[in-house]
Design a protein around this motif. Structure first.
Motif, mmCIF file in Angstrom:
data_model
loop_
_atom_site.group_PDB
_atom_site.id
_atom_site.type_symbol
_atom_site.label_atom_id
_atom_site.label_comp_id
_atom_site.label_asym_id
_atom_site.label_seq_id
_atom_site.Cartn_x
_atom_site.Cartn_y
_atom_site.Cartn_z
ATOM 1 N N ARG A 121 0.845 -1.196 0.000
ATOM 2 C CA ARG A 121 0.000 0.000 0.000
ATOM 3 C C ARG A 121 0.878 1.244 0.000
ATOM 4 N N ILE A 122 0.573 2.135 -0.938
ATOM 5 C CA ILE A 122 1.364 3.348 -1.114
ATOM 6 C C ILE A 122 0.393 4.519 -1.245
ATOM 7 N N THR A 123 0.621 5.577 -0.474
ATOM 8 C CA THR A 123 -0.244 6.748 -0.591
ATOM 9 C C THR A 123 0.406 7.797 -1.482
ATOM 10 N N ASP A 124 -0.435 8.681 -1.982
ATOM 11 C CA ASP A 124 0.074 9.770 -2.806
ATOM 12 C C ASP A 124 1.030 10.666 -2.019
ATOM 13 N N VAL A 125 0.808 10.811 -0.726
ATOM 14 C CA VAL A 125 1.688 11.627 0.111
ATOM 15 C C VAL A 125 3.069 10.972 0.218
ATOM 16 N N GLU A 126 3.101 9.653 0.366
ATOM 17 C CA GLU A 126 4.390 8.952 0.410
ATOM 18 C C GLU A 126 5.158 9.134 -0.899
ATOM 19 N N LEU A 127 4.448 9.087 -2.009
ATOM 20 C CA LEU A 127 5.116 9.284 -3.304
ATOM 21 C C LEU A 127 5.690 10.689 -3.431
ATOM 22 N N ALA A 128 5.025 11.645 -2.819
ATOM 23 C CA ALA A 128 5.493 13.024 -2.905
ATOM 24 C C ALA A 128 6.632 13.325 -1.936
ATOM 25 N N TYR A 129 6.582 12.740 -0.732
ATOM 26 C CA TYR A 129 7.521 13.154 0.308
ATOM 27 C C TYR A 129 8.432 12.058 0.856
#
Length: 156
Positions: A121-129
């Motif tokens: 599971r990967i969130t958009d926030v993790e991809l950004a930061y």
């Protein structure tokens, strides 16, 4: 160096994104790929796989799965590996979902794990930061996807 790698994989990512959008549209998934999914493909998957998209499929691998407005799925299938589902989620999952949407999300998660998929599971926030952390989790999942590894249907 990272910029040149990104440029090197850009054409392959673009081509795969178009292919995904066609296949999702044919399956009735109207919203296409969100920006976070494209970021996952270009910033995580392409460097991790050295630009190989051959074994990656867009869409939820469960039969009859309906589109969720807050999630996008990519499944990595290899004949000698346990399948991995990369679940790209909006950061809104925890705060804006209705009770019915959250119940559907939990049901889908349980079904994927029960069928032996390794779920990352990967969130958009993790991809950004936290891109490095996401890359490491994806690499770990790929390295541990052999059939003899610990636990079936595990989430990372």
């Amino acid at each position: 160096m990272a910029v040149s790698k990104r440029k090197a994989y850009g054409g392959k990512v673009e081509s795969f994104v178009k292919k995904c959008e066609r296949s999702l549209a044919a399956a009735g998934w109207a919203h296409g790929l969100p920006a976070a999914a494209v970021a996952f493909l270009s910033l995580i998957w392409a460097p991790l796989s050295k630009g190989a998209f051959r074994h990656l499929r867009a869409g939820c691998p469960l039969d009859g799965a309906e589109e969720l407005r807050f999630a996008c799925y990519f499944t990595y299938f290899r004949w000698n590996r346990r399948p991995i589902v990369f679940e790209i989620l909006s950061h809104r999952v925890g705060v804006e979902l209705t009770e019915a949407e959250y119940a559907l999300f939990l049901e889908r998660s349980r079904a994927l794990e029960a069928q032996g998929f390794r779920v990352v599971r990967i969130t958009d926030v993790e991809l950004a930061y936290a891109r490095k952390h996401v890359y490491e989790r994806a690499a770990y999942a790929m390295s541990r996807s052999g059939w003899g590894d610990e636990g079936w249907g595990t989430a990372i």
